[in-house]
Motif scaffolding. Structure first.
Motif, PDB file in Angstrom:
ATOM      1  N   ASN A   1       4.032   3.246  -7.672  1.00 32.82           N
ATOM      2  CA  ASN A   1       3.239   2.704  -6.564  1.00 32.82           C
ATOM      3  C   ASN A   1       4.040   2.636  -5.262  1.00 32.82           C
ATOM      4  OD1 ASN A   1       0.563   1.799  -5.890  1.00 32.82           O
ATOM      5  ND2 ASN A   1       1.436  -0.222  -5.462  1.00 32.82           N
TER       6      ASN A   1
ATOM      7  N   PRO B   1       1.356   7.646   2.409  1.00 29.55           N
ATOM      8  CA  PRO B   1       1.108   9.084   2.231  1.00 29.55           C
ATOM      9  C   PRO B   1       2.349   9.880   2.630  1.00 29.55           C
ATOM     10  CG  PRO B   1      -0.100   8.242   4.147  1.00 29.55           C
ATOM     11  CD  PRO B   1       0.480   7.050   3.441  1.00 29.55           C
ATOM     12  N   THR B   2       2.805  10.740   1.740  1.00 32.65           N
ATOM     13  CA  THR B   2       4.080  11.441   1.925  1.00 32.65           C
ATOM     14  C   THR B   2       3.895  12.931   1.666  1.00 32.65           C
ATOM     15  OG1 THR B   2       5.313   9.479   1.225  1.00 32.65           O
ATOM     16  CG2 THR B   2       6.471  11.578   1.132  1.00 32.65           C
TER      17      THR B   2
ATOM     18  N   PRO C   1      -4.537  13.820  -9.602  1.00 27.52           N
ATOM     19  CA  PRO C   1      -4.883  12.764  -8.653  1.00 27.52           C
ATOM     20  C   PRO C   1      -4.341  12.999  -7.238  1.00 27.52           C
ATOM     21  CG  PRO C   1      -3.964  11.823 -10.678  1.00 27.52           C
ATOM     22  CD  PRO C   1      -3.681  13.284 -10.684  1.00 27.52           C
ATOM     23  N   TYR C   2      -3.493  14.011  -7.076  1.00 28.18           N
ATOM     24  CA  TYR C   2      -2.795  14.156  -5.805  1.00 28.18           C
ATOM     25  C   TYR C   2      -3.259  15.402  -5.056  1.00 28.18           C
ATOM     26  CZ  TYR C   2       0.005  11.162  -8.771  1.00 28.18           C
ATOM     27  OH  TYR C   2       0.392  10.188  -9.642  1.00 28.18           O
ATOM     28  N   ARG C   3      -3.303  15.270  -3.745  1.00 23.13           N
ATOM     29  CA  ARG C   3      -3.699  16.390  -2.890  1.00 23.13           C
ATOM     30  C   ARG C   3      -2.648  17.497  -2.975  1.00 23.13           C
ATOM     31  NH1 ARG C   3      -4.367  15.875   3.698  1.00 23.13           N
ATOM     32  NH2 ARG C   3      -4.727  18.097   4.142  1.00 23.13           N
TER      33      ARG C   3
ATOM     34  N   ILE D   1       4.648   5.848  -3.179  1.00 27.11           N
ATOM     35  CA  ILE D   1       4.113   6.834  -2.250  1.00 27.11           C
ATOM     36  C   ILE D   1       2.840   7.452  -2.811  1.00 27.11           C
ATOM     37  CG2 ILE D   1       6.428   7.384  -1.381  1.00 27.11           C
ATOM     38  CD1 ILE D   1       6.216  10.060  -2.954  1.00 27.11           C
ATOM     39  N   ASP D   2       2.062   8.045  -1.905  1.00 29.56           N
ATOM     40  CA  ASP D   2       0.900   8.841  -2.284  1.00 29.56           C
ATOM     41  C   ASP D   2       1.246  10.291  -1.926  1.00 29.56           C
ATOM     42  OD1 ASP D   2      -1.562   9.731  -3.036  1.00 29.56           O
ATOM     43  OD2 ASP D   2      -2.626   8.973  -1.283  1.00 29.56           O
TER      44      ASP D   2
ATOM     45  N   ALA E   1       5.010   7.938  -7.254  1.00 30.05           N
ATOM     46  CA  ALA E   1       3.584   7.586  -7.181  1.00 30.05           C
ATOM     47  C   ALA E   1       3.202   6.639  -8.320  1.00 30.05           C
ATOM     48  CB  ALA E   1       2.727   8.854  -7.250  1.00 30.05           C
ATOM     49  N   LYS E   2       3.728   6.909  -9.524  1.00 33.96           N
ATOM     50  CA  LYS E   2       3.431   6.039 -10.658  1.00 33.96           C
ATOM     51  C   LYS E   2       4.026   4.645 -10.470  1.00 33.96           C
ATOM     52  CE  LYS E   2       3.037   9.682 -14.162  1.00 33.96           C
ATOM     53  NZ  LYS E   2       3.646  10.277 -15.385  1.00 33.96           N
TER      54      LYS E   2
ATOM     55  N   GLU F   1       0.845  -1.190   0.000  1.00 36.26           N
ATOM     56  CA  GLU F   1       0.000   0.000   0.000  1.00 36.26           C
ATOM     57  C   GLU F   1       0.881   1.242   0.000  1.00 36.26           C
ATOM     58  OE1 GLU F   1      -3.307   2.196   2.900  1.00 36.26           O
ATOM     59  OE2 GLU F   1      -2.498   0.219   3.406  1.00 36.26           O
ATOM     60  N   ARG F   2       0.521   2.207  -0.810  1.00 39.92           N
ATOM     61  CA  ARG F   2       1.342   3.418  -0.923  1.00 39.92           C
ATOM     62  C   ARG F   2       1.333   4.207   0.389  1.00 39.92           C
ATOM     63  NH1 ARG F   2      -0.117   6.568  -6.377  1.00 39.92           N
ATOM     64  NH2 ARG F   2      -2.150   6.618  -5.378  1.00 39.92           N
TER      65      ARG F   2
END
Length: 460
Positions: free
Chosen positions: A197, A175-176, A223-225, A199-200, A194-195, A172-173
């Motif tokens: 897989n 969150p960074t 797609p990213y915050r 980190i988020d 992220a691509k 699971e990625r």
């Protein structure tokens, strides 16, 4: 193992794919073999002057050679004979770019056993580098053995980081919080991670500036915050706050100075301090050394005391545990391998070893003082009559001070062609500390190290 697909086995639409990163070694070797010594391939200054590129570029035909490699090794594979090839070159390849090479069977001719393949090479930004069509005569029979005896032949090929990335990319990625990603490298790094897989990313910085940069680089960041910040100092404070609140499990440096980021990390009331001293570890993949090598501290603690070194050592040992090295071997470095009262580092090395004997430092086999040659060469240790469970097999090198550690790490990187990943430990979360000079693969490796450590922290 190398095998092949015969003409009869090949189906229209069959595809093969491979990835390669353009390193300085690739450029040098291709230039020597081809005789193409165009200075834009070897000098940043010439690349800027003649091509207006911010760093040196690879040979265009290096990408073409990778197409040939894919056809000869995988599809169709051994026995393939080139008949014709055309290429169109669309963009340059810069140092550190990750190329994805794809060949796809588009038609077959049974009269002569030939196959046409569409060929495509793209970089990590999905920009087309090369397109073309290859016509090859496909093999009519398969090898009688299990594969080529030369399939594993390498020229100092580094594999530790690739294995690490492959190991964690299906998890699971994590969150960074990415602090102030306002340069090309600082934004591409987390997006590539992220691509892959790993980190988020939570992008923290001036929103207008980040969006404009992403558009100029053709990067999709929707797609990213994105957390808006006024400037780099504000971005550091907000990124650290995300980690304090638990919204992020790792912190990643962007295009701001390390001191500015760490200035937000170290305050007890608002930062990420723990009871442990914060320290930096270089995880290095050295092509002439048979295992990953961890060097500490080369970036944070300038002249660590004995008490500081206890924490620095514990941080590095925990990282080794997180990377599935249950009992790392630690060499405490000095200029000599004997205790000399005139060399303080040797006295501290002896004290650290005795602390390990007394159970004050656990989870590793520790020896020192050891000179660098004895730490990494069993032959050198035998010649000097040193009997040590660490000599020649060190996983962790504890440097006497920052200057020694930094010079050692950079010598390995620039003279020994080692890849390095940087991470700061001892805080509430791992901190990914990358350099503008890092390759794309090194940035991915730093993220992979942080992911492994974050998962280890969850269970401990």
């Amino acid at each position: 193992m190398i095998t092949n697909k015969t003409f009869d086995e090949i189906q229209i639409g069959d595809t093969a794919r491979m990835q390669r990163t353009l390193t300085k070694q690739e450029i040098d070797l291709f230039g020597l073999l081809s005789g193409d010594m165009n200075p834009t391939h070897f000098s940043d200054e010439y690349a800027r002057m003649l091509l207006e590129r911010h760093k040196l570029v690879g040979h265009s035909m290096w990408g073409g050679a990778l197409v040939s490699s894919l056809l000869g090794n995988e599809l169709p594979g051994p026995g393939t004979v080139y008949q014709s090839q055309n290429f169109e070159f669309h963009n340059v390849v810069e140092l550190g770019d990750i190329l994805t090479i794809t060949v796809t069977a588009k038609s077959k001719d049974a009269t002569d056993g030939s196959v046409l393949f569409d060929c495509r090479v793209v970089n990590q930004r999905e920009q087309e580098i090369i397109t073309g069509v290859a016509k090859v005569k496909a093999p009519a029979k398969k090898p009688a053995d299990l594969g080529s005896p030369y399939a594993t032949m390498q020229l100092h090929r580094k594999t530790a980081f690739k294995r690490l990335i492959d190991h964690v990319k299906d998890w699971e990625r994590i969150p960074t919080a990415v602090c102030h990603p306002c340069s090309k490298e600082a934004l591409e790094g987390p997006i590539n991670a992220a691509k892959t897989n790993l980190i988020d990313p939570i992008l923290v910085g001036p929103e207008t500036k980040i969006r404009a940069l992403a558009e100029s680089l053709n990067l999709e960041i929707s797609p990213y915050r994105l957390v808006d910040a006024l400037h780099s100092h504000d971005a550091a404070a907000k990124a650290v706050a995300l980690c304090r609140s638990g919204e992020a499990e790792a912190l990643m440096k962007g295009s701001l100075h390390t001191d500015e980021l760490m200035g937000a990390v170290v305050p007890s009331a608002t930062g990420l301090r723990t009871e442990r001293r914060i320290s930096h570890v270089f995880a290095m993949d050295v092509p002439t050394y048979p295992r990953p090598l961890f060097i500490t501290d080369a970036a944070i603690n300038i002249y660590p005391t004995l008490e500081d070194k206890v924490d620095i050592l514990k941080n590095a040992i925990q990282l080794a545990h997180a990377l599935n090295i249950p009992q790392p071997k630690v060499a405490i470095l000095s200029a000599v391998e004997t205790v000399n009262p005139k060399i303080p580092a040797t006295i501290e090395a002896a004290a650290l070893c005795k602390m390990a004997d007394r159970g004050q430092i656990e989870g590793a086999i520790i020896d020192g003082p050891l000179a660098f040659d004895n730490a990494i060469s069993k032959e050198a240790a035998l010649i000097k009559g040193i009997h040590s469970p660490v000599a020649g097999e060190a996983d962790i090198l504890l440097a006497p001070d920052l200057e020694a550690g930094n010079m050692l790490a950079k010598q390995l990187a620039y003279l020994g062609r080692a890849d390095s990943a940087g991470i700061v430990l001892g805080a509430r979360v791992p901190i990914i500390l990358t350099s503008r000079a890092d390759s794309a693969e090194a940035r991915l490796a730093s993220c992979a190290v942080a992911v492994a450590f974050a998962y280890w922290q969850r269970s401990h």
